[in-house]
Design a protein around this motif. Structure first.
Motif, mmCIF file in Angstrom:
data_model
loop_
_atom_site.group_PDB
_atom_site.id
_atom_site.type_symbol
_atom_site.label_atom_id
_atom_site.label_comp_id
_atom_site.label_asym_id
_atom_site.label_seq_id
_atom_site.Cartn_x
_atom_site.Cartn_y
_atom_site.Cartn_z
ATOM 1 N N PRO A 67 2.725 5.423 -14.428
ATOM 2 C CA PRO A 67 4.366 5.691 -14.529
ATOM 3 C C PRO A 67 4.654 6.975 -14.314
ATOM 4 C CG PRO A 67 3.313 5.122 -16.948
ATOM 5 C CD PRO A 67 2.082 5.007 -15.597
ATOM 6 N N ASN A 68 3.883 8.053 -14.408
ATOM 7 C CA ASN A 68 4.224 9.347 -14.315
ATOM 8 C C ASN A 68 3.858 9.997 -13.149
ATOM 9 O OD1 ASN A 68 1.589 9.241 -15.066
ATOM 10 N ND2 ASN A 68 1.820 10.755 -16.777
ATOM 11 N N ALA A 69 3.250 9.281 -12.103
ATOM 12 C CA ALA A 69 2.843 10.083 -10.875
ATOM 13 C C ALA A 69 2.740 8.769 -9.810
ATOM 14 C CB ALA A 69 1.347 10.474 -11.170
ATOM 15 N N PRO A 70 2.712 9.598 -8.436
ATOM 16 C CA PRO A 70 2.792 8.347 -7.424
ATOM 17 C C PRO A 70 1.608 7.446 -7.284
ATOM 18 C CG PRO A 70 3.406 10.285 -6.625
ATOM 19 C CD PRO A 70 3.052 10.792 -7.834
ATOM 20 N N GLY A 71 0.312 8.208 -7.821
ATOM 21 C CA GLY A 71 -0.960 7.237 -7.539
ATOM 22 C C GLY A 71 -1.165 5.982 -8.230
ATOM 23 N N PHE A 72 -2.350 5.881 -8.277
ATOM 24 C CA PHE A 72 -2.801 4.295 -9.032
ATOM 25 C C PHE A 72 -3.635 4.911 -10.406
ATOM 26 C CE2 PHE A 72 -6.179 5.434 -6.033
ATOM 27 C CZ PHE A 72 -7.354 5.803 -6.880
ATOM 28 N N ALA A 73 -3.315 4.101 -11.432
ATOM 29 C CA ALA A 73 -3.995 4.303 -12.856
ATOM 30 C C ALA A 73 -5.180 4.281 -12.836
ATOM 31 C CB ALA A 73 -3.144 3.677 -13.651
ATOM 32 N N PRO A 74 -6.001 4.929 -13.760
ATOM 33 C CA PRO A 74 -7.512 4.652 -14.037
ATOM 34 C C PRO A 74 -7.673 3.088 -14.385
ATOM 35 C CG PRO A 74 -6.895 6.451 -15.262
ATOM 36 C CD PRO A 74 -5.331 5.923 -14.768
ATOM 37 N N TYR A 83 -13.683 -2.447 -13.066
ATOM 38 C CA TYR A 83 -12.928 -3.197 -13.722
ATOM 39 C C TYR A 83 -11.999 -4.269 -13.291
ATOM 40 C CZ TYR A 83 -14.637 0.412 -17.209
ATOM 41 O OH TYR A 83 -15.418 1.154 -17.688
ATOM 42 N N ASP A 84 -11.659 -5.348 -13.860
ATOM 43 C CA ASP A 84 -10.920 -6.445 -13.275
ATOM 44 C C ASP A 84 -9.405 -5.952 -12.602
ATOM 45 O OD1 ASP A 84 -12.845 -8.238 -13.431
ATOM 46 O OD2 ASP A 84 -11.596 -9.777 -14.644
ATOM 47 N N GLY A 85 -8.908 -4.856 -13.242
ATOM 48 C CA GLY A 85 -7.632 -4.162 -12.661
ATOM 49 C C GLY A 85 -7.918 -3.915 -11.192
ATOM 50 N N GLY A 86 -9.057 -3.532 -10.773
ATOM 51 C CA GLY A 86 -9.496 -3.136 -9.503
ATOM 52 C C GLY A 86 -10.143 -4.146 -8.685
ATOM 53 N N LEU A 87 -10.963 -5.071 -9.270
ATOM 54 C CA LEU A 87 -11.681 -6.095 -8.665
ATOM 55 C C LEU A 87 -10.877 -7.466 -8.270
ATOM 56 C CD1 LEU A 87 -14.980 -5.520 -10.362
ATOM 57 C CD2 LEU A 87 -14.363 -4.622 -8.299
ATOM 58 N N ARG A 88 -10.279 -7.973 -9.396
ATOM 59 C CA ARG A 88 -9.525 -9.261 -9.375
ATOM 60 C C ARG A 88 -8.485 -9.254 -8.719
ATOM 61 N NH1 ARG A 88 -9.093 -13.251 -14.800
ATOM 62 N NH2 ARG A 88 -8.286 -14.840 -13.909
ATOM 63 N N THR A 89 -8.425 -10.144 -7.596
ATOM 64 C CA THR A 89 -7.100 -10.427 -6.777
ATOM 65 C C THR A 89 -6.721 -11.862 -6.656
ATOM 66 O OG1 THR A 89 -8.644 -10.348 -4.837
ATOM 67 C CG2 THR A 89 -7.551 -8.072 -5.633
ATOM 68 N N HIS A 95 0.819 -1.216 0.116
ATOM 69 C CA HIS A 95 0.030 -0.110 -0.277
ATOM 70 C C HIS A 95 1.013 1.180 -0.005
ATOM 71 C CE1 HIS A 95 -3.031 2.988 1.184
ATOM 72 N NE2 HIS A 95 -3.912 1.945 0.909
ATOM 73 N N ALA A 96 0.323 2.351 -0.617
ATOM 74 C CA ALA A 96 1.036 3.638 -0.518
ATOM 75 C C ALA A 96 1.084 4.182 0.882
ATOM 76 C CB ALA A 96 0.346 4.739 -1.463
ATOM 77 N N ASN A 141 -7.913 -5.015 -2.915
ATOM 78 C CA ASN A 141 -8.162 -4.622 -4.505
ATOM 79 C C ASN A 141 -7.089 -4.470 -5.020
ATOM 80 O OD1 ASN A 141 -8.270 -1.667 -2.492
ATOM 81 N ND2 ASN A 141 -6.643 -1.888 -4.194
ATOM 82 N N GLY A 142 -7.212 -4.507 -6.405
ATOM 83 C CA GLY A 142 -5.897 -4.478 -7.476
ATOM 84 C C GLY A 142 -5.325 -3.142 -7.640
ATOM 85 N N TRP A 143 -4.400 -3.031 -8.152
ATOM 86 C CA TRP A 143 -3.719 -1.701 -8.049
ATOM 87 C C TRP A 143 -2.623 -1.770 -9.538
ATOM 88 C CZ3 TRP A 143 -2.991 2.375 -4.667
ATOM 89 C CH2 TRP A 143 -1.789 3.267 -5.156
#
Length: 228
Positions: free
Chosen positions: A88-95, A102-108, A22-23, A82-84
């Protein structure tokens, strides 16, 4: 380690959940230097280094169970919230990752370790849910799952394969109304076989309609087939 050692021969439950990866991403310098050679993004390097730092911590815990001779009599379950996808250009998570539908956030990943009781395998096709953890724990302890539980025993492959679909929901990150959870609802989703359906709640952006994806052929959910 002190907790495990202090349990002696008594049964114990250990919840191991440090804020990793986690951040904020603050990995050891030795790991950060390694991953800086693998990417041009310092933000991605920090995130990858955090993941390896977490892997190391899990490995140390499992090694301790092995060294104490407890591995065969200890059920280890791994889950995450959750997914993460790291920007590449900022500290936070991508859309389309954390907090998204979407599965990038739901699938773990869900992992089980129980030497002698669970045969090691990797299964990317059987649809499972975190709801399956509690029935698995109860069954492993020789107890029956409660009638109100909708999950299935994660350790029972035959039962999992009979399931037709799993269902979930996406809520606001900060509750709008803690007394009425439905007011915090943004999306409902379901996965059946290769197909994933997403339905917006009334509170969601009115411009967003139903979404239907074949998540096997279209894992990044770019081709919405709802209109067809």
């Amino acid at each position: 380690f002190d907790f495990i050692d202090g349990a002696g021969k008594k049964p114990f439950f250990l919840w191991f959940a440090p804020m990793m990866p986690h951040a904020p991403h603050t990995p050891p310098e030795r790991l950060l230097k390694y991953y800086q050679t693998k990417t041009d993004s310092i933000h991605v390097a920090r995130y990858w280094a955090m993941c390896e730092w977490w892997d190391e911590a899990c490995g140390q815990l499992l090694d301790h169970l092995d060294a104490k001779g407890m591995a065969d009599n200890t059920l280890v379950l791994y889950t995450t919230d959750n997914g993460w996808i790291q920007q590449p250009n900022a500290p936070g998570f991508a859309p389309r990752s954390k907090q998204s539908r979407y599965d990038g956030g739901l699938r773990t990943p869900l992992m089980v370790r129980w030497p002698g009781e669970v045969t090691p395998l990797r299964d990317d096709k059987t649809v499972v849910s975190n709801l399956d953890l509690a029935p698995a724990i109860l069954r492993a302890a020789g107890l029956a799952a409660g009638k109100e539980m909708q999950g299935r025993n994660l350790l029972d492959a035959a039962a999992l394969k009979k399931r037709e679909a799993v269902f979930g929901a996406v809520y606001t990150h900060d509750a709008v109304d803690i007394h009425r959870p439905v007011e915090n609802l943004r999306y409902l989703w379901a996965v059946e076989g290769e197909w994933k359906l997403i339905l917006p709640a009334k509170q969601a952006d009115e411009r967003v309609g139903a979404e239907l994806y074949n998540v096997v052929r279209d894992p990044h959910e770019k081709n919405n087939l709802a209109g067809k």
